[in-house]
Scaffold this motif. Sequence first.
Motif, PDB file in Angstrom:
ATOM      1  N   TRP A  10       0.812  -1.254  -0.002  1.00 63.96           N
ATOM      2  CA  TRP A  10      -0.008  -0.060  -0.138  1.00 63.96           C
ATOM      3  C   TRP A  10       0.752   1.228  -0.139  1.00 63.96           C
ATOM      4  CZ3 TRP A  10      -4.863  -0.009  -1.442  1.00 63.96           C
ATOM      5  CH2 TRP A  10      -5.484  -1.408  -1.337  1.00 63.96           C
ATOM      6  N   PHE A  12       3.748   1.617  -1.154  1.00 63.72           N
ATOM      7  CA  PHE A  12       4.415   1.865  -2.410  1.00 63.72           C
ATOM      8  C   PHE A  12       3.287   2.414  -3.768  1.00 63.72           C
ATOM      9  CE2 PHE A  12       9.094  -0.013  -3.232  1.00 63.72           C
ATOM     10  CZ  PHE A  12       9.360   0.355  -1.814  1.00 63.72           C
ATOM     11  N   ALA A  13       2.141   1.948  -3.358  1.00 63.23           N
ATOM     12  CA  ALA A  13       1.100   2.249  -4.397  1.00 63.23           C
ATOM     13  C   ALA A  13       0.424   3.435  -3.938  1.00 63.23           C
ATOM     14  CB  ALA A  13       0.207   1.026  -4.528  1.00 63.23           C
ATOM     15  N   PRO A  15       1.444   6.652  -3.827  1.00 59.51           N
ATOM     16  CA  PRO A  15       1.374   7.888  -4.999  1.00 59.51           C
ATOM     17  C   PRO A  15       0.162   7.673  -5.965  1.00 59.51           C
ATOM     18  CG  PRO A  15       3.585   6.879  -4.494  1.00 59.51           C
ATOM     19  CD  PRO A  15       2.692   6.108  -3.885  1.00 59.51           C
ATOM     20  N   TYR A  16       0.107   6.502  -6.555  1.00 62.31           N
ATOM     21  CA  TYR A  16      -0.819   6.289  -7.651  1.00 62.31           C
ATOM     22  C   TYR A  16      -2.082   6.665  -6.924  1.00 62.31           C
ATOM     23  CZ  TYR A  16      -4.351   4.421 -10.383  1.00 62.31           C
ATOM     24  OH  TYR A  16      -5.391   4.067 -11.225  1.00 62.31           O
ATOM     25  N   LEU A  17      -2.408   5.928  -5.696  1.00 62.21           N
ATOM     26  CA  LEU A  17      -3.732   5.591  -5.131  1.00 62.21           C
ATOM     27  C   LEU A  17      -4.290   7.278  -4.809  1.00 62.21           C
ATOM     28  CD1 LEU A  17      -3.247   2.825  -2.995  1.00 62.21           C
ATOM     29  CD2 LEU A  17      -4.966   3.033  -4.958  1.00 62.21           C
ATOM     30  N   TYR A  19      -3.179  10.145  -6.268  1.00 60.50           N
ATOM     31  CA  TYR A  19      -3.320  10.952  -7.501  1.00 60.50           C
ATOM     32  C   TYR A  19      -4.776  10.430  -7.982  1.00 60.50           C
ATOM     33  CZ  TYR A  19      -2.868  11.431 -12.504  1.00 60.50           C
ATOM     34  OH  TYR A  19      -2.984  12.088 -13.734  1.00 60.50           O
ATOM     35  N   SER A  20      -5.014   9.199  -7.898  1.00 58.53           N
ATOM     36  CA  SER A  20      -6.385   8.554  -8.617  1.00 58.53           C
ATOM     37  C   SER A  20      -7.548   9.133  -7.858  1.00 58.53           C
ATOM     38  CB  SER A  20      -6.171   7.177  -8.860  1.00 58.53           C
ATOM     39  OG  SER A  20      -6.469   6.550  -7.486  1.00 58.53           O
TER      40      SER A  20
END
Lengths: 291, 279
Positions: A10, A12-13, A15-17, A19-20
Amino acid sequence: MKENNNRLGWLFASPYLIYSIVFFLIPLVWSFYLSITNWDLIAPDYDIVGFGNFAKALKSPGVHAAFWVTYKFMMIFVPLVVVMSLIVSILVHSLPRFKSLFLIGFFLPYLSSGVVSSLIVKGFLSYNSPINTALRKIGINIDWLGTSWSALLIVGLIMAWKFTGYYALILTSGLESIDHEVYEAAAIDGVTGRQRFWKITLPLLYPALYTTLILAFGVTFGIFTEVYQLTGGGPKFATNTWQMEIYSQAFKNLQAGYASAIALLASVATFISIFIIRKLLEKWGARNGWV
Amino acid sequence: MVGSKRSSKSKLAIRYAIAGVLLLVMVYPYLYMVLNSFADWAQVDRKLIPNSYTLKSYSWLFTGGETGITRPWLGAFLNSVIVSLLSTFLMMMFGVMVAYALSKLKWRGRDTVNNFILFHMFFPAIILLIPSFLIIQKLGWYDTYWALIIPKGVSLWAIFMYTNFFKAVPTVFIEAAKLDGATDFKILYKIMMPMSKSITSVVFLFLLMERWTELLWDMIMVRSDGMLTLNVLLSQMFGPYGTYPGPLYAGSVLLSLPIIILFIIFGKNFQKGMQVSLK
């Protein structure tokens, strides 16, 4: 160990989460909401107008144009760019030396900004340009960007110029993965020239060709820069793409609510079109036994 | 091998000739731009190859010539450099991080996130344009670097490329490093990144090129002259300054040069990386 990985995953992911959520999910919901309002992009107050925007959009000539221009552009751009990149890749592939040098040269146009390529084309096509001067001498006088058919053609040509080298790279790596022995075996069986292309090269190239086609079809739904610079969507909406229409309505006419409705319609049209195109391409490949 | 027949030599020469002509046709517009940026103003857009040259177009860019209006070229150039480099850096860093989590870490929710990214990727971006503009305003980022950098700091395509590439990296390397006590961050930057050099140059170049030439987003997100990126400034010159084609070509050269230089530097790795990434 496993618990640790759960947190790490979670983390590591994240930044994307984040952002999304901020730049995908919230805007997505917001755009549905905006599409039923009459908001003008500036005023703090606005009213909910229900499905009025959609009714208006479905009757608007700009939206009709955007819908059809996409497919007209597709008819020009996709065959042109795919044939060009096939020719380039097959030609370059047959060269024993300087292969990558040529490919990189062909790739160069892809690096140019749409603003720059539009500028160059505008210069090429200006009234006193060498091309137009020469054409006038033999009695041809065309206002290239002011005539409906030629304006669309020009935009198609620029885009094909830009993407040929990129797609040629994809196709060349497809060609390189074809085993040479296949050709040698075919030569023994007496398969020659044209047959060789249709019966061996094309089927074995199909995966790379499929990628190229999907990318090329995808491009047609997102054209903005070239059209904005060269024609502003004109003449008479002849080059009015979805993006151009949405931009004009939202940021020029300041009808953000209405533009949101158009954006939704555009997304639906894009989604359905790409889905159908994918299915057709897969069927085409399967029917010929290429997949 | 290719070309074992005797007649093949002349055939090959013809092929090279065709490829050369085709290449010239493709690259000619670039040459046209460069030549016109140096051309005498009376010859701009009048000759296929001008025969009288001057530096007036370039000096006009910075002084505004007889109009006396100086355009913030240097500022815009710097803005473009700052915005593109930072955005690209973020896109690559986050791309690598997320890809590592998706390809090499086992965690609950991984498949969900993976599927969500695929869903996100196939969504037409145009639908998000207007509400994104609003979010930028609400965040107070309108007309600032934040608006140009942060929303362009995550690239789904980069995540996708790295995930595919990392999946092919044998887990043995990672396990060995773990036994030696390396943390995941260390593994990422000491093992995964060096191993993906070739694909990194492809991703870097595509991301940077796209960020450098972005028009619509940059056009909407900033207003003041000092915040413009080079691409937007050039685009604006099209209108009121359209009567000065020479400087427009000079500006185009300024805009194109950095990307071409980077492309030449990364050229070798790029070719290799393209092949890897297309497999």
